[in-house]
Design an enzyme around this catalytic site. Sequence first.
Site, PDB file in Angstrom:
ATOM      1  N   ARG A  59      19.347   8.430  44.046  1.00 27.65           N
ATOM      2  CA  ARG A  59      19.408   9.268  45.253  1.00 27.65           C
ATOM      3  C   ARG A  59      20.654  10.152  45.258  1.00 27.65           C
ATOM      4  O   ARG A  59      20.744  11.129  45.983  1.00 27.65           O
ATOM      5  CB  ARG A  59      19.322   8.392  46.515  1.00 27.65           C
ATOM      6  CG  ARG A  59      19.202   9.181  47.793  1.00 27.65           C
ATOM      7  CD  ARG A  59      18.542   8.431  48.952  1.00 27.65           C
ATOM      8  NE  ARG A  59      18.796   7.018  48.989  1.00 27.65           N
ATOM      9  CZ  ARG A  59      19.970   6.454  49.317  1.00 27.65           C
ATOM     10  NH1 ARG A  59      20.984   7.209  49.652  1.00 27.65           N
ATOM     11  NH2 ARG A  59      20.094   5.148  49.315  1.00 27.65           N
ATOM     12  N   TYR A 113       6.062  31.189  56.564  1.00 33.89           N
ATOM     13  CA  TYR A 113       5.087  30.160  56.191  1.00 33.89           C
ATOM     14  C   TYR A 113       4.829  29.282  57.427  1.00 33.89           C
ATOM     15  O   TYR A 113       5.772  28.961  58.162  1.00 33.89           O
ATOM     16  CB  TYR A 113       5.643  29.329  55.022  1.00 33.89           C
ATOM     17  CG  TYR A 113       4.885  28.056  54.802  1.00 33.89           C
ATOM     18  CD1 TYR A 113       3.529  28.088  54.482  1.00 33.89           C
ATOM     19  CD2 TYR A 113       5.503  26.824  54.936  1.00 33.89           C
ATOM     20  CE1 TYR A 113       2.821  26.918  54.298  1.00 33.89           C
ATOM     21  CE2 TYR A 113       4.806  25.642  54.742  1.00 33.89           C
ATOM     22  CZ  TYR A 113       3.460  25.698  54.439  1.00 33.89           C
ATOM     23  OH  TYR A 113       2.765  24.540  54.267  1.00 33.89           O
ATOM     24  N   ASP A 178      13.642  33.203  52.085  1.00 31.81           N
ATOM     25  CA  ASP A 178      12.654  32.407  51.344  1.00 31.81           C
ATOM     26  C   ASP A 178      12.072  33.331  50.277  1.00 31.81           C
ATOM     27  O   ASP A 178      11.403  34.317  50.587  1.00 31.81           O
ATOM     28  CB  ASP A 178      11.582  31.901  52.319  1.00 31.81           C
ATOM     29  CG  ASP A 178      10.593  30.950  51.660  1.00 31.81           C
ATOM     30  OD1 ASP A 178      10.277  31.158  50.473  1.00 31.81           O
ATOM     31  OD2 ASP A 178      10.120  30.021  52.337  1.00 31.81           O
ATOM     32  N   LYS A 203       5.150  26.209  44.198  1.00 32.34           N
ATOM     33  CA  LYS A 203       4.337  27.407  43.966  1.00 32.34           C
ATOM     34  C   LYS A 203       4.613  27.980  42.566  1.00 32.34           C
ATOM     35  O   LYS A 203       4.248  27.367  41.591  1.00 32.34           O
ATOM     36  CB  LYS A 203       4.594  28.403  45.098  1.00 32.34           C
ATOM     37  CG  LYS A 203       4.643  27.775  46.503  1.00 32.34           C
ATOM     38  CD  LYS A 203       3.311  27.206  46.964  1.00 32.34           C
ATOM     39  CE  LYS A 203       3.398  26.374  48.236  1.00 32.34           C
ATOM     40  NZ  LYS A 203       4.037  26.997  49.389  1.00 32.34           N
TER      41      LYS A 203
END
Length: 389
Positions: A59, A113, A178, A203
């Site tokens: 982590r 989005y 973005d 994407k």
Amino acid sequence: METEAVHAGREDLPGLGLHAPPLDLSTTYPSYDSRGEAARIDAFAADGAEPDGPPVYARLGNPTVARFETALARLEGTGSAVAFASGMAALTAVLLVRSAAGLRHVVAVRPLYGCSDHLLGAGLLGTEVTWVDPSGIADAIRPDTGLVVVESPANPTLAELDLRAVARECGEVPLLADNTFATPVLQRPVESGARIVLHSATKYLGGHGDVLGGVVACDEATARDLRRVRFATGGVLHPLAGYLLLRGLATLPVRVRAASATAAELARRLTADPRVRQVLYPRLGGAMVAFEVAGDPHEVIAAVRLITPAVSLGSVDTLIQHPASISHRIVAEGDRRSSGVSEQLLRMSVGLEDVDDLWRDLDQALDAGPGGRTGGGTAAGSYDTYAAP
Ligand SMILES: *Cc1c(COP(=O)(O)O)cnc(C)c1O
């Protein structure tokens, strides 16, 4: 760009006697020196710098993921990058970093989005948003404004912003752009004044529809804050995802350029087609095309055979979806409409197929339904609808 795409983050491999990057799936790392571990954890807690030496715990950091971060930062032209489990986890971390500094107000431009819109609009993280036109950004900024959020080209209308002008409006407040749709191949927002560049790596960066991820490209000071939030909240990118994303970056420039050329040609053919009311295609180019059909958009979705009727984008194969039903469903209807997401709008992510094969499928799909030449698509919801061609 092409050279960086295949070499960045991999420079040490020949020295290690390796060709492919190693995939390190360890969750923990043995160390006989717990005094040394204590010092390294203290150092990370103090400033979020990446610990020197071997990793401590997954982590906190992973070497395979770090390779992807190095490569993406190089492509975006930023000092650092920090990867997350998804694009939404990445946006969440940025919002948490700003809120923790007491800056809970966000100024944002629609459309975004759908889930980004929802995260900001619903105030799920205790932030407050003011929606503005690009020219209203400066006026909306308050003493507690921590972030300005934009997308260009925007999902799903492909609306473009003058990022340089937007960055000027922001003054001292960091601008988050973005860049999921353009990718660094077509646009590097930091060159226009954005301070934080966000990607849904799911994407184009991944590019094959088989990995979920997010990444923030930014300066090292911001990256340190983001790493501390990532460590404490746990939205880490899985190492296999890091491996696949690094591999995806290698072909990013050729994929984006090839798909963009096909998308531009499809946009040209759609523009000349009487069954299509309006075509939205960015001046910047790119592999996304949005268009409003004269007939029933649901019938077009039900009738495609080569093109896959699915949400998401940026894969090697062509996808089409109805934003008002899927990607932007979670945005209130009035807000959807006022930001240009009409009921007639379809969003297509163009892949690497032959342009004439894609056109043949679009052409027959546009004929489907009551308004088309042949009438009647396959009933939506049946598995036949999604059968391979
Ligand atoms: C998909 C998408 C996101 C969210 O990314 P996930 O990886 O699905 O969490 C954010 N921004 C844009 C522009 C997107 O298309």
